[in-house]
Write an enzyme that holds these catalytic residues in place. Structure first.
Site, PDB file in Angstrom:
ATOM      1  N   GLU A  47      -3.826  -1.354   5.780  1.00 37.31           N
ATOM      2  CA  GLU A  47      -3.998  -1.459   4.332  1.00 37.31           C
ATOM      3  C   GLU A  47      -5.119  -2.439   3.990  1.00 37.31           C
ATOM      4  OE1 GLU A  47      -1.120  -2.361   0.441  1.00 37.31           O
ATOM      5  OE2 GLU A  47      -0.564  -3.114   2.414  1.00 37.31           O
ATOM      6  N   LYS A 117      -0.753   4.015  -4.216  1.00 31.51           N
ATOM      7  CA  LYS A 117       0.527   3.379  -3.938  1.00 31.51           C
ATOM      8  C   LYS A 117       1.418   3.397  -5.180  1.00 31.51           C
ATOM      9  CE  LYS A 117       2.164  -0.780  -1.496  1.00 31.51           C
ATOM     10  NZ  LYS A 117       1.697  -2.064  -0.892  1.00 31.51           N
ATOM     11  N   CYS A 149       2.426   0.671   3.354  1.00 32.89           N
ATOM     12  CA  CYS A 149       3.060  -0.611   3.640  1.00 32.89           C
ATOM     13  C   CYS A 149       4.514  -0.709   3.163  1.00 32.89           C
ATOM     14  CB  CYS A 149       2.201  -1.734   3.051  1.00 32.89           C
ATOM     15  SG  CYS A 149       2.643  -3.388   3.647  1.00 32.89           S
TER      16      CYS A 149
END
Length: 276
Positions: A47, A117, A149
């Site tokens: 990320e 995200k 993540c």
């Protein structure tokens, strides 16, 4: 790339220097070239690999459009090594000041898709705007789902991607060392409960003397078996995967077949009404 049910994939574990895009791209290039030399066709980066994670004061200045400089760089590498590459960057859009934490998949043909995200961790809620979709990307070797993540801890998102047909779910990550116990369980659970492969590429190092990243990048099988795991700071891990194993596992434990989607849809509607 030749379409096949068996091929090699890679996760790249790396430390990133805060705000030094050129150094980070150079480091990533070396690791990507190593993975390609070992035959990897799909390669996943951590990320915010090009900027580092804790650049909150400079999110706006470091963010890029898509397409933009970093995605152009990714496309060039895909053409050079004949690979498919997943990288996660700060995305700037036309509305001034709005930034997304966005994963991008590129191939020799160009940008194949993006994912923003949707579940933000802690201070990310003040840094980024939430994404609003869970797309599937149909690639020549199969279907790709992307998460980022913290989202490894949200089984609902992975389940949606699996029900949409995802064969592989990737997790570019900057996951904290303090919560490795969650990473250990979640990376295996998301694979097992959906009968799919998981590629989780994590960061190493410490930023601002307080944010320590946990490493332990993994490639996990549909049975929840860890096929490869990173143990060093800047490291490439490789695994052979066989997409036929997906249907085999989904027959062995038919979670997706037996999933009561109407029940959960109704219950979620009730919860939404209670919370409105």
């Amino acid at each position: 790339m030749v379409a096949t049910n068996e091929f090699k994939v890679a996760a790249i574990q790396m430390n990133c220097e805060l705000g030094d895009k050129q150094l980070n791209l150079d480091r990533a290039y070396g690791l990507i070239s190593e993975a390609a030399r070992q035959g990897a066709q799909l390669i996943v980066l951590p990320e915010l690999f090009n900027t580092g994670y804790r650049v909150e004061e400079d999110d706006v200045s470091f963010a890029e459009t898509i397409p933009g400089a970093t995605t152009n760089w990714m496309e060039t590498l895909c053409q050079e090594f004949n690979i498919t590459l997943v990288g996660c960057i700060l995305e700037r859009i036309n509305t001034q000041g709005l930034i997304y934490d966005t994963s991008v998949v590129t191939s020799p043909e160009g940008i194949l898709g993006t994912y923003r995200k949707t579940h933000l961790w802690d201070q990310e809620n003040t840094r980024f705007k939430k994404g609003e979709s869970l797309p599937i990307f149909k690639l020549e070797w199969g279907n790709l789902g992307m998460q980022i993540c913290y989202e490894v801890g949200f089984p609902e998102s992975a389940r949606v991607l699996a029900l949409k047909g995802a064969d592989i779910i990737v997790y570019p990550s900057a996951f904290g060392k303090e919560r490795l116990y969650a990473w250990d369980i979640a990376t295996r659970s998301r694979a097992l409960e959906n009968g799919c492969y998981v590629i989780a590429a994590n960061r190493t190092g410490t930023e601002k003397n307080e944010t320590a990243f946990g490493g332990h990048s993994r490639i996990t099988s549909p049975q929840g078996e860890v096929l490869a795991e990173a143990t060093k700071e800047n490291e490439v891990i490789i695994a052979d995967i066989d997409l036929d194993k997906i249907s085999e596992q989904r027959r062995q434990i038919p979670y997706l077949r037996d999933y009561n989607s109407s029940l959960f849809a109704n219950e979620l509607k009730k919860i939404a009404l209670l919370n409105s």
